[in-house]
Design an enzyme around this catalytic site. Structure first.
Site, PDB file in Angstrom:
ATOM      1  N   HIS A 129      35.498  41.932  40.936  1.00 47.56           N
ATOM      2  CA  HIS A 129      35.623  42.833  42.088  1.00 47.56           C
ATOM      3  C   HIS A 129      36.845  43.743  41.982  1.00 47.56           C
ATOM      4  CE1 HIS A 129      38.305  39.607  43.805  1.00 47.56           C
ATOM      5  NE2 HIS A 129      38.953  40.674  44.245  1.00 47.56           N
ATOM      6  N   ASP A 159      32.408  36.208  39.418  1.00 43.39           N
ATOM      7  CA  ASP A 159      33.440  37.188  39.788  1.00 43.39           C
ATOM      8  C   ASP A 159      34.546  37.246  38.728  1.00 43.39           C
ATOM      9  OD1 ASP A 159      34.633  39.179  41.249  1.00 43.39           O
ATOM     10  OD2 ASP A 159      35.709  37.831  42.590  1.00 43.39           O
ATOM     11  N   ASN A 235      46.867  40.258  44.366  1.00 42.43           N
ATOM     12  CA  ASN A 235      46.953  39.028  43.579  1.00 42.43           C
ATOM     13  C   ASN A 235      45.638  38.706  42.863  1.00 42.43           C
ATOM     14  OD1 ASN A 235      49.399  37.776  45.599  1.00 42.43           O
ATOM     15  ND2 ASN A 235      49.404  37.192  43.438  1.00 42.43           N
ATOM     16  N   SER A 236      44.541  39.322  43.305  1.00 47.73           N
ATOM     17  CA  SER A 236      43.238  39.019  42.710  1.00 47.73           C
ATOM     18  C   SER A 236      43.269  39.247  41.207  1.00 47.73           C
ATOM     19  CB  SER A 236      42.149  39.894  43.337  1.00 47.73           C
ATOM     20  OG  SER A 236      41.902  39.514  44.653  1.00 47.73           O
ATOM     21  N   VAL A 293      16.600  22.654  38.983  1.00 49.29           N
ATOM     22  CA  VAL A 293      16.411  21.877  40.207  1.00 49.29           C
ATOM     23  C   VAL A 293      16.938  22.656  41.397  1.00 49.29           C
ATOM     24  CG1 VAL A 293      16.473  19.606  39.128  1.00 49.29           C
ATOM     25  CG2 VAL A 293      18.613  20.698  39.818  1.00 49.29           C
TER      26      VAL A 293
END
Length: 493
Positions: A129, A159, A235-236, A293
Site C-alpha cells: 500500500h 500487503d 512507519n508503514s 478447505v
C-alpha cells in the site's frame, strides 16, 4: 510533677508495645492457620517463576545496540502520483456539448513510507500500500543518498512489495525468527513517521497471530504481530526488530480512530516476509500453496453445536473436491491442530503456516476427529488451479491468452491524455479481449487494482489472476479519445 509525667509516658509506651506484640502473635497464628486450611493452600504457581527467584528487580534493558544495528538499514520511501481530475462521463452531455477541456496540470500527490534493506545489492521490502499506484518511487538512505527504485513485484494478499535500487555494499538487517517471539518480549519499531528520518520506538509484543481484516482479498493472509511500540503514518514498511537487532516483522498498520498512534500497531511476521520476497525475486509472482478447505475459528457456540471438546485449532467447514485436503483424507468436521509439528490454535495461525509453502511441497497435518487425534503425512499442497506445479510468470503466454499485442505509451500520447503510465493494445485477434468488445487502441491503466506500466506488468497481473480463486481480470483504462472504460475478463471461460 515532672517525674509523674515521665511515669505516665513510660506506662503508655509499655502498653503500646504489649498490644503490638499481642496483635502480631494473633495475626501470625491465624495466618498460619489459613495457610494450612484456607485459600493459599490451593494456589499452585507455575514452575517458570523459579527462574526469577534470584533476579534483581528493575533489571536494566539496553536498546542502544539494536538501534545502532538497524537504523542504517531502514530507508525512507517517497512516492509520487498524479491526482485524477473529475469530469462528467455522461455520453449525452458529451454528444451535445463536447468533452470538457482542462488546461491546468493535475496536482502531484506525494506519499511516504519506510522500507527495509534485505540485501547488500539493493533489494528493499516495504508494504504494497506504500507504493501502489505510484508513478515514481524514490528511496532515501540513512546517509542521505537518494535512488530511484524499481518495483520487482508486489503481493496484495500479504500487503508486501519488493523494490530494487542500483547500489552496492548496503547495510542490511538479518532475518530473525518471528516464531520464537514471546508475548511480553521487547521489540523496536524503526521507520520514518511524519517524514522524520530514522526514528526508533520501543514496546513489547502484545499478541501474535492477529487477524484484523484490513487486507481486501479472498486469499489474504493475516497473522499480525501486535505491539505497543509507537507506529505512526510513515512507519508503514519499516522494521520491527528484536533486542538483538534481527528483523522479526514489517510494520503495516495501526489501530486508531484518528490515523495516528493510539496504543497498538501491527506487523507482518518475518516468516511470511521471507517466503513472499523469495517468490517475487525468483518467480516474479508469489507461489501460493492451497490446502483446499473452508475453515473457521472455534467459538464456544460452534463447539457446543458440533460437540467439539476443544476451542483451539481451525474447524474444517468444507473440503473442496479434488483438493490436497480431500486427497489426504481430511474431512468436514475435522479440527486442524498441527502443521509440520507446529501447533495451530486459530485460522490465522493455520493460514500463516500453509502460506510458508509452495505448490508441490509435502507436509504433515494433525487433526482432531470425534475427539481422536489423526495424523496425515505427505500431504501434497496444490496451487489454486488444482496443480502441484510451480507457476512462473514466463509460462503464461499473455498475447495468446488475451488475443492481443501491446506496447508501452509514447511520450506524445502520455502528454495528450495526461497520463503517467499505461500499455496500449496495438492489435487484436480472436480471444478474450475481443469477446468483451475491447477495441484496438485501448490503453490499459490497471488490472485488478495493479498499476500497469509495462507489458511485464500485464504478464504479472494475468499470472496472479490465474493463481487466484476468481480467475477474473478487472481492467480499467481509457481510449485515445478520452473515454474511460472498464472490462471484466473471465479467464476460465
Amino acid at each position: 510533677m515532672e517525674a509523674t509525667k515521665r511515669k505516665k509516658a513510660l506506662g503508655l509506651f509499655l502498653l503500646v508495645v504489649v498490644v503490638s506484640a499481642a496483635t502480631n502473635l494473633t495475626t501470625n497464628y491465624f495466618a498460619g492457620k489459613h495457610q494450612k486450611d484456607g485459600f493459599d493452600r490451593e494456589l499452585q504457581y507455575p514452575t517458570a517463576y523459579a527462574k526469577f527467584s534470584d533476579v534483581k528487580s528493575g533489571l536494566e534493558t539496553d536498546f542502544t545496540l539494536a538501534a545502532e544495528l538497524t537504523v542504517h538499514s531502514v530507508v525512507h520511501v517517497k512516492t509520487q502520483s498524479k491526482a485524477k481530475m473529475a469530469f462528467s462521463q455522461d455520453p449525452f452531455f458529451e454528444f451535445f456539448f463536447g468533452r470538457p477541456q482542462y488546461n491546468q496540470e493535475p496536482p502531484v500527490v506525494e506519499g511516504s513510507g519506510s522500507g527495509v534493506i534485505i540485501s547488500n545489492d539493493g533489494y528493499i521490502v516495504t508494504n504494497n500500500h506504500v507504493i501502489e499506484g505510484s508513478s515514481k518511487i524514490e528511496v532515501t538512505l540513512n546517509d542521505k543518498r537518494t535512488f530511484e527504485a524499481k518495483v520487482i513485484g508486489a503481493d496484495p494478499n500479504t500487503d508486501l512489495a519488493l523494490l530494487k535500487i542500483d547500489a552496492e555494499n548496503l547495510p542490511i538487517i538479518p532475518f530473525g525468527n518471528s516464531d520464537s517471539l514471546k508475548v511480553g518480549e521487547w521489540v523496536l519499531a524503526v521507520g520514518n513517521p511524519f517524514n522524520l528520518n530514522s526514528t526508533v520506538t520501543a514496546g513489547i509484543v502484545s499478541a501474535k497471530a492477529r487477524n484484523i481484516n484490513i487486507i481486501n482479498s479472498k486469499m489474504r493472509i493475516e497473522s499480525f504481530i501486535q505491539t505497543d511500540a509507537a507506529v505512526n503514518p510513515g512507519n508503514s514498511g519499516g522494521a520491527l526488530v528484536n533486542t538483538r537487532g534481527e528483523l522479526v516483522g514489517i510494520n503495516t498498520a495501526i489501530a486508531s480512530q484518528t490515523g495516528s498512534f493510539a496504543g497498538y500497531a501491527f506487523a507482518i511476521p518475518v516468516s511470511i516476509v521471507k517466503k513472499v520476497v523469495s517468490d517475487l525475486r525468483q518467480y516474479g509472482v508469489v507461489q501460493r500453496a492451497v490446502l483446499g478447505v473452508e475453515i473457521a475459528d472455534i467459538t464456544a457456540q460452534l463447539a457446543k453445536e458440533k460437540d467439539l471438546k476443544t476451542l483451539e485449532g481451525a474447524y474444517v467447514a468444507n473440503v473442496n473436491a479434488g483438493s490436497a485436503a480431500e486427497k489426504a483424507g481430511i474431512k468436514e468436521g475435522d479440527v486442524i491442530v498441527n502443521v509440520n509439528g507446529v501447533a495451530v490454535k486459530s485460522v490465522s495461525e493455520l493460514q500463516e503456516q500453509i502460506g510458508r509453502y509452495r505448490p508441490g511441497d509435502k507436509i504433515s497435518i494433525t487433526v482432531i476427529r470425534k475427539n481422536n487425534e489423526l495424523k496425515f503425512n505427505n500431504v501434497e499442497l496444490k496451487n489454486s488451479q488444482g496443480s502441484a506445479s510451480i507457476v512462473s510468470s514466463d509460462k503464461v503466454d499473455v498475447q495468446q491468452l488475451l488475443g492481443a499485442t501491446f506496447k508501452e505509451l509514447n511520450n506524445k500520447l502520455k502528454k495528450d491524455l495526461d497520463l503517467d503510465y499505461g500499455v496500449q493494445i496495438t492489435s487484436l485477434t480472436k480471444g478474450k479481449l475481443m469477446q468483451q468488445g475491447v477495441k484496438v487502441g485501448y490503453i490499459i491503466l490497471k488490472i485488478n487494482n495493479q498499476t500497469i506500466r509495462s507489458v511485464d506488468d500485464i504478464q504479472s497481473a494475468v499470472t496472479a489472476a490465474l493463481n487466484s480463486e476468481d480467475k477474473v481480470l478487472f481492467i480499467a483504462g481509457v481510449y485515445p479519445n478520452g473515454r474511460i472504460t472498464y472490462y471484466a475478463i473471465n479467464l476460465e471461460e
